[in-house]
Design a protein around this motif. Structure first.
Motif, PDB file in Angstrom:
ATOM      1  N   LEU A   1      -4.486   9.393  -8.616  1.00  0.00           N
ATOM      2  CA  LEU A   1      -5.531   8.528  -8.058  1.00  0.00           C
ATOM      3  C   LEU A   1      -5.904   7.425  -9.056  1.00  0.00           C
ATOM      4  CD1 LEU A   1      -7.906  11.074  -6.288  1.00  0.00           C
ATOM      5  CD2 LEU A   1      -6.699   9.185  -5.186  1.00  0.00           C
TER       6      LEU A   1
ATOM      7  N   GLU B   1      -3.872  15.341  -8.993  1.00  0.00           N
ATOM      8  CA  GLU B   1      -4.577  14.488  -8.032  1.00  0.00           C
ATOM      9  C   GLU B   1      -5.397  13.425  -8.756  1.00  0.00           C
ATOM     10  OE1 GLU B   1      -8.094  14.799  -4.639  1.00  0.00           O
ATOM     11  OE2 GLU B   1      -7.053  16.627  -5.302  1.00  0.00           O
TER      12      GLU B   1
ATOM     13  N   SER C   1       0.824  -1.215   0.000  1.00  0.00           N
ATOM     14  CA  SER C   1       0.000   0.000   0.000  1.00  0.00           C
ATOM     15  C   SER C   1       0.854   1.260   0.000  1.00  0.00           C
ATOM     16  CB  SER C   1      -0.918   0.003   1.229  1.00  0.00           C
ATOM     17  OG  SER C   1      -0.147  -0.036   2.430  1.00  0.00           O
TER      18      SER C   1
ATOM     19  N   PRO D   1       1.860   6.527   1.738  1.00  0.00           N
ATOM     20  CA  PRO D   1       0.766   5.596   1.456  1.00  0.00           C
ATOM     21  C   PRO D   1       0.019   5.976   0.186  1.00  0.00           C
ATOM     22  CG  PRO D   1       0.112   7.145   3.158  1.00  0.00           C
ATOM     23  CD  PRO D   1       1.566   7.411   2.881  1.00  0.00           C
ATOM     24  N   ALA D   2      -0.499   4.977  -0.498  1.00  0.00           N
ATOM     25  CA  ALA D   2      -1.270   5.221  -1.723  1.00  0.00           C
ATOM     26  C   ALA D   2      -2.724   5.471  -1.355  1.00  0.00           C
ATOM     27  CB  ALA D   2      -1.141   4.030  -2.670  1.00  0.00           C
ATOM     28  N   THR D   3      -2.933   6.549  -0.581  1.00  0.00           N
ATOM     29  CA  THR D   3      -4.270   6.915  -0.132  1.00  0.00           C
ATOM     30  C   THR D   3      -4.683   8.230  -0.759  1.00  0.00           C
ATOM     31  OG1 THR D   3      -3.436   8.117   1.782  1.00  0.00           O
ATOM     32  CG2 THR D   3      -3.878   5.760   2.064  1.00  0.00           C
ATOM     33  N   ALA D   4      -5.981   8.482  -0.768  1.00  0.00           N
ATOM     34  CA  ALA D   4      -6.490   9.714  -1.374  1.00  0.00           C
ATOM     35  C   ALA D   4      -5.952  10.944  -0.659  1.00  0.00           C
ATOM     36  CB  ALA D   4      -8.019   9.702  -1.358  1.00  0.00           C
ATOM     37  N   ASP D   5      -5.882  10.905   0.671  1.00  0.00           N
ATOM     38  CA  ASP D   5      -5.398  12.066   1.412  1.00  0.00           C
ATOM     39  C   ASP D   5      -3.931  12.349   1.110  1.00  0.00           C
ATOM     40  OD1 ASP D   5      -7.856  12.471   2.571  1.00  0.00           O
ATOM     41  OD2 ASP D   5      -7.357  11.446   4.451  1.00  0.00           O
ATOM     42  N   ALA D   6      -3.118  11.305   1.063  1.00  0.00           N
ATOM     43  CA  ALA D   6      -1.693  11.497   0.780  1.00  0.00           C
ATOM     44  C   ALA D   6      -1.488  12.000  -0.644  1.00  0.00           C
ATOM     45  CB  ALA D   6      -0.939  10.192   1.003  1.00  0.00           C
TER      46      ALA D   6
END
Length: 283
Positions: A279, A275, A206, A236-241
């Motif tokens: 994503l 972004e 992740s 991390p491969a998260t939306a927030d990051a």
């Protein structure tokens, strides 16, 4: 309008084409797919004495593996780039971007090398070449040389290709297994990009382990969004990051004000599209 009169040759080898360029000097123009040159000729924005047509030079077309690299001939059409299985596996960002170029008619005639040498800052493929660390292989009367993508684009419509040289191929490292996406913002369908973002991302578990992000039309040449890449890698491969990393997309850019968009709007687009592209690339 009707173009000015000119002489025409269609050599069948790279050496013959270079000889024609050397003989004609600055009076020569190279014809690849013609999707940029022909309109310029018709408007008489250029009046060359000689057109050197490359379409008979078979060694300039096709896709091949060379060790770990993928080598694409400069006269390979956008359509062939999109549909080639090697490109799809190893350079999915290039395939996805080429699929957005203009319309099917242009993609069947226009060439990868022609678009890159034209070096329009609103062109889609330059950002991909810069993001993926492409190497441009040039041939001239003194032999062949290689130029990194970071050094190839020099200014508006200006590249490292000399008047007596040809771009013969573009070499890419393999990005098999990477996620990729090209996010393009245009005023109307099939028009030039106001801003676009090319993203290739490698995720392990992740965590983003590698990132390549290129920007279209954020300056006189295609650019790497290096601040975004640095912010992504190791995170991390998260939306927030990803959203936080994309906030720095306009750093180091120099967009212009023109009839399509103001510079500050382009900066806003760069952040938003980065972004979205990242994503999509990470899924």
């Amino acid at each position: 309008m009707i173009p000015s009169s000119f002489d025409y040759v269609a050599p069948d080898s790279v050496d013959a084409a270079i000889a024609a360029l050397v003989e004609a000097g600055d009076e020569a123009k190279v014809l690849a797919g013609g999707q940029s040159l022909v309109p310029v000729l018709r408007l008489r924005l250029a009046a060359p004495g000689l057109i050197v047509d490359l379409r008979r030079i078979t060694e300039l077309t096709g896709v091949r593996r060379d060790g770990a690299d993928v080598v694409i001939g400069a006269m390979t059409t956008h359509h062939d780039v999109v549909t080639d299985p090697v490109v799809g596996e190893h350079l999915s960002l290039l395939a996805k971007t080429a699929a957005t170029v203009a319309d099917p008619q242009v993609r069947h005639r226009g060439t990868l090398g022609g678009a890159l040498v034209h070096a329009d800052p609103a062109g889609d493929l330059g950002a991909v070449a810069v993001a993926l660390d492409a190497v441009f292989e040039l041939a001239g009367p003194s032999g062949r040389r290689s130029v990194a993508a970071a050094d190839f684009f020099q200014d508006y419509f200006t590249t490292a290709v000399a008047e007596d040289e040809l771009l013969v191929a573009i070499r890419f490292p393999s990005y098999a297994g990477w996620g990729a996406h090209y996010e393009k913002f245009t005023r109307v369908a099939q028009s030039w990009s106001i801003v676009s973002v090319a993203a290739a991302i490698k995720v392990t578990g992740s965590v983003v382990t590698q990132a390549r992000v290129g920007l279209t039309n954020m300056g006189p040449v295609p650019l790497r969004a290096t601040a975004v890449e640095a912010a992504l890698v190791g995170g991390p491969a998260t939306a927030d990051a990803i959203r936080a990393a994309a906030a720095s997309a306009a750093e180091g850019t120099s967009p212009v004000d023109d009839t399509s968009a103001a510079a500050d709007y382009r900066e806003h687009l760069a952040r938003v599209l980065t972004e979205r592209a990242v994503l999509a690339a990470v899924g």
